[in-house]
Design an enzyme around this catalytic site. Structure first.
Site, PDB file in Angstrom:
ATOM      1  N   THR A   1       0.829  -1.207   0.000  1.00  0.00           N
ATOM      2  CA  THR A   1       0.000   0.000   0.000  1.00  0.00           C
ATOM      3  C   THR A   1       0.863   1.256   0.000  1.00  0.00           C
ATOM      4  O   THR A   1       0.567   2.224  -0.711  1.00  0.00           O
ATOM      5  CB  THR A   1      -0.937   0.001   1.217  1.00  0.00           C
TER       6      THR A   1
ATOM      7  N   ASP B   1      -3.277  -1.754  -4.960  1.00  0.00           N
ATOM      8  CA  ASP B   1      -2.271  -2.326  -4.066  1.00  0.00           C
ATOM      9  C   ASP B   1      -2.438  -3.841  -3.896  1.00  0.00           C
ATOM     10  O   ASP B   1      -1.993  -4.417  -2.897  1.00  0.00           O
ATOM     11  CB  ASP B   1      -2.273  -1.615  -2.705  1.00  0.00           C
TER      12      ASP B   1
END
Length: 212
Positions: free
Chosen positions: A18, A86
């Site tokens: 992320t 992500d």
């Protein structure tokens, strides 16, 4: 394959997917799609008792990630808008193979293929990996309650599963470039030069894609 950039960042739990996705999206000024993790009501129970709660956990992730993949297709790629995610939904099979009983996995696999066969695939994959010690340290630092009972043995198995999966992914999708990053030797959070190196690799692949 669609020409609108769809970049997926993958790697085992805690590796920094992320964080890197946010930095790539910010650099290129494109939208970021983050996976739903802590919202999974079964995840805490899963880490307490994997055998008991694996099917519920994996089905929740599959349904939510399928919905997000639909959104990528409808709101981004169909409109020519690049997107960075992500994760990619193909990771579901990594976890399902490891955690589900054979009968459960057979059902799960059928549902997975029904849902994803006609869905868009990323046209670039960034694969982050790191040692077990690094992963455990980063998981500890971020302090998520649902992850506090992750066992080192489970994480080590998952790391190996990811390596196998990525080798298969590259063999099955030679047209999708994979950028591999060693999270032990690259710190794109603390060192701008490391981030710049990754950005350059992404730019090079984007330029190749534009020329096709």
């Amino acid at each position: 394959m669609q020409h609108t950039p769809f970049i997926a960042v993958e790697g085992p739990i805690g590796v920094g997917k992320t964080s890197l996705s946010k930095k790539i999206a910010a650099h290129f000024d494109v939208d970021l799609l983050q996976e739903i993790v802590e919202e999974n009501p079964f995840l805490g129970k899963f880490y307490d008792n994997i055998e008991e709660w694996s099917f519920q956990t994996e089905m929740f992730f599959l349904c939510n990630r399928f919905k997000q993949l639909e959104d990528i297709e409808k709101y981004y790629l169909a409109k020519g808008k690049p997107v960075v995610a992500d994760y990619h939904i193909s990771k579901n099979m990594i976890f399902a193979k490891r955690t589900l009983k054979p009968g459960q996995f057979k059902k799960y696999e059928q549902i997975y293929h029904i849902l994803t066969n006609d869905m868009p695939k990323p046209n670039m994959m960034i694969y982050l990996d790191a040692s077990l010690d690094t992963l455990l340290h980063r998981i500890s630092l971020r302090g998520r309650d649902v992850e506090k009972n992750i066992k080192a043995s489970y994480l080590q198995q998952l790391k190996q599963d990811y390596q196998t999966f990525m080798e298969q992914f590259e063999a099955q999708h030679p047209d999708i470039p994979v950028i591999r990053i060693d999270g032990d030797n690259v710190d794109f959070i603390k060192h701008q030069d490391d981030l710049n190196t990754i950005i350059t690799l992404v730019e090079q692949q984007l330029q190749k894609g534009a020329m096709k």
